[in-house]
Design a protein around this motif. Sequence first.
Motif, PDB file in Angstrom:
ATOM      1  N   UNK B 188     -65.488 -51.444  14.508  1.00  0.00           N
ATOM      2  CA  UNK B 188     -65.896 -52.748  13.979  1.00  0.00           C
ATOM      3  C   UNK B 188     -66.144 -52.668  12.473  1.00  0.00           C
ATOM      4  N   UNK B 189     -66.298 -53.827  11.862  1.00  0.00           N
ATOM      5  CA  UNK B 189     -66.629 -53.876  10.432  1.00  0.00           C
ATOM      6  C   UNK B 189     -67.974 -53.195  10.172  1.00  0.00           C
ATOM      7  N   UNK B 190     -68.847 -53.353  11.134  1.00  0.00           N
ATOM      8  CA  UNK B 190     -70.172 -52.748  10.979  1.00  0.00           C
ATOM      9  C   UNK B 190     -70.070 -51.221  10.970  1.00  0.00           C
ATOM     10  N   UNK B 193     -68.558 -50.150   7.791  1.00  0.00           N
ATOM     11  CA  UNK B 193     -69.600 -50.276   6.779  1.00  0.00           C
ATOM     12  C   UNK B 193     -70.577 -49.126   6.814  1.00  0.00           C
ATOM     13  N   UNK B 194     -71.021 -48.777   7.992  1.00  0.00           N
ATOM     14  CA  UNK B 194     -71.964 -47.677   8.105  1.00  0.00           C
ATOM     15  C   UNK B 194     -71.358 -46.384   7.565  1.00  0.00           C
ATOM     16  N   UNK B 200     -71.694 -54.802   6.626  1.00  0.00           N
ATOM     17  CA  UNK B 200     -70.464 -55.334   7.212  1.00  0.00           C
ATOM     18  C   UNK B 200     -69.902 -56.504   6.421  1.00  0.00           C
ATOM     19  N   UNK B 201     -70.774 -57.331   5.843  1.00  0.00           N
ATOM     20  CA  UNK B 201     -70.293 -58.457   5.043  1.00  0.00           C
ATOM     21  C   UNK B 201     -69.498 -57.977   3.835  1.00  0.00           C
ATOM     22  N   UNK B 202     -69.964 -56.893   3.244  1.00  0.00           N
ATOM     23  CA  UNK B 202     -69.277 -56.343   2.080  1.00  0.00           C
ATOM     24  C   UNK B 202     -67.894 -55.829   2.462  1.00  0.00           C
ATOM     25  N   UNK B 206     -64.393 -57.257   1.035  1.00  0.00           N
ATOM     26  CA  UNK B 206     -63.415 -56.375   0.398  1.00  0.00           C
ATOM     27  C   UNK B 206     -62.046 -56.540   1.062  1.00  0.00           C
ATOM     28  N   UNK B 207     -62.040 -56.667   2.378  1.00  0.00           N
ATOM     29  CA  UNK B 207     -60.782 -56.916   3.087  1.00  0.00           C
ATOM     30  C   UNK B 207     -60.140 -58.211   2.581  1.00  0.00           C
ATOM     31  N   UNK B 208     -60.962 -59.243   2.470  1.00  0.00           N
ATOM     32  CA  UNK B 208     -60.449 -60.536   2.005  1.00  0.00           C
ATOM     33  C   UNK B 208     -59.866 -60.420   0.605  1.00  0.00           C
TER      34      UNK B 208
END
Lengths: 242, 242
Positions: B188-190, B193-194, B200-202, B206-208
């Motif tokens: 997952x994005x989370x 991120x970890x 996860x928002x970051x 970044x993907x966007x």
Amino acid sequence: MPITMNGLKTACSQCNLVELCLPFGMSDHELSRLDELVGARRKIKRQHNLYRAGDPFEAIYAIRAGSFKTDVLLEDGREQVTGFQMTGEILGLDGISTEAHSCNAVALEDSEVCVIAYSKLEELSHEVEGLQHQFHKVMSREIVRDHGVMMLLGSMRAEERLAAFLLNMSQRFTARGFSAAEFHLRMTREEIGSYLGLKLETVSRAFSRFQEEQLVAVQQKHIRLLDPAGLKKLIQHQPAMR
Amino acid sequence: MPITMNGLKTACSQCNLVELCLPFGMSDHELSRLDELVGARRKIKRQHNLYRAGDPFEAIYAIRAGSFKTDVLLEDGREQVTGFQMTGEILGLDGISTEAHSCNAVALEDSEVCVIAYSKLEELSHEVEGLQHQFHKVMSREIVRDHGVMMLLGSMRAEERLAAFLLNMSQRFTARGFSAAEFHLRMTREEIGSYLGLKLETVSRAFSRFQEEQLVAVQQKHIRLLDPAGLKKLIQHQPAMR
DNA sequence: CGTATCCTTGATTCGCTTCAACATTAGTGG
DNA sequence: CCACTAATGTTGAAGCGAATCAAGGATACG
């Protein structure tokens, strides 16, 4: 009987660092066989490299005196300090995988290492039961340590990182028979910062903050831990950031 | 002849993952001896643990199918993902140092591992020349990998981290015979991120951003690298932050 | 088909970096 | 031994990148 470059006998069985070093936990008999292992000692002056990234891998090194940092460099010049090493710790394990070192090892003070030819280590590992196991443990410990650093870098805030760093240093000084509460750091604020993923100014500010809060007494590189429990609390109870 | 839990013969010599796994580079003769090594296979369902921090260490695991994440947890609940592992990679090396695992290994999808009893591995390492060396290489590679992650976490900005992560995934998919440009992330994005020390928002942002700049095409977990060179450039030429 | 999980995007806040000036220490050579 | 200089450390002010808070949308799963 092996003779070192400076004419002194190099023998693990005679070394007072056994409990911290590769031979830890080995029997007297095994220990005597280990004496063949250390070919020579090598002195490294402060700021000089023990090895550089790209150097062909031939040996690992046990720190006999002094201390080191290891770092990796990016093409654009950015540096990441990957670790600080003290007496009894092993340097050069990164080189096994590709037969070339992947980081730089730099002496933080005038230092001395025992040179352990890797080929000889592999050979002897086949014969000496405890050596193989102990070597595996040393490598595994490095992996666990690295995971701890990832935790630091990935999930902690600046002050937590410095607190964890100080407690880790204290614990390692203790293991070497030095004071747990008072010690001298051999690295600069910039090197600490690089290791902790912070700028040197941030490290300096965190030190000042700790001083204000009576957690430590800081005098340049001389550190006195006034409240280790307070530092520990800082790591655990700090409001989560990420 | 060893029989697995599901009645299939487990044999390194028959496995198509040899070039990625522990037996890499070993002779046919050595390989046949290795078949004794793998006691059984074990299936792990998605989201289930292969092992947990604190579990007694008895074996290491070679991933036969599927993928995993490893993470460490802080008392206050913070999680740090220390790595993502794919087929042929070895799990559990962290356990050797203290005889207990120091992290959690969780399957990201329904997976299967080969169980390699550590005691047997040590035993066989004494006899099979290449096995010891190969095992050392595997451990050393893990150390080098960890240093790379430290570089990521300590010295790179968010977009650089994600670019490095994507290129690394691409390279590992390639090594497994999959497309370098198009792949499916199992985490997952989370979790990304970890691993990257970001929220996860970051990661999502970044993907966007990468999508806007035509570097990648993102559709949830499905990734297409449109401009790998551009991603590489991003890592090297980004203005230094720390 | 409904619900929980995962992902995306926007607005705002905050921690660390950056830039800058100055203080201190260590090292060097006259 | 002291003057000089470079390296290192401290502190302040301002800016910025990522975190936080929040809401809505897409997807996967039972």
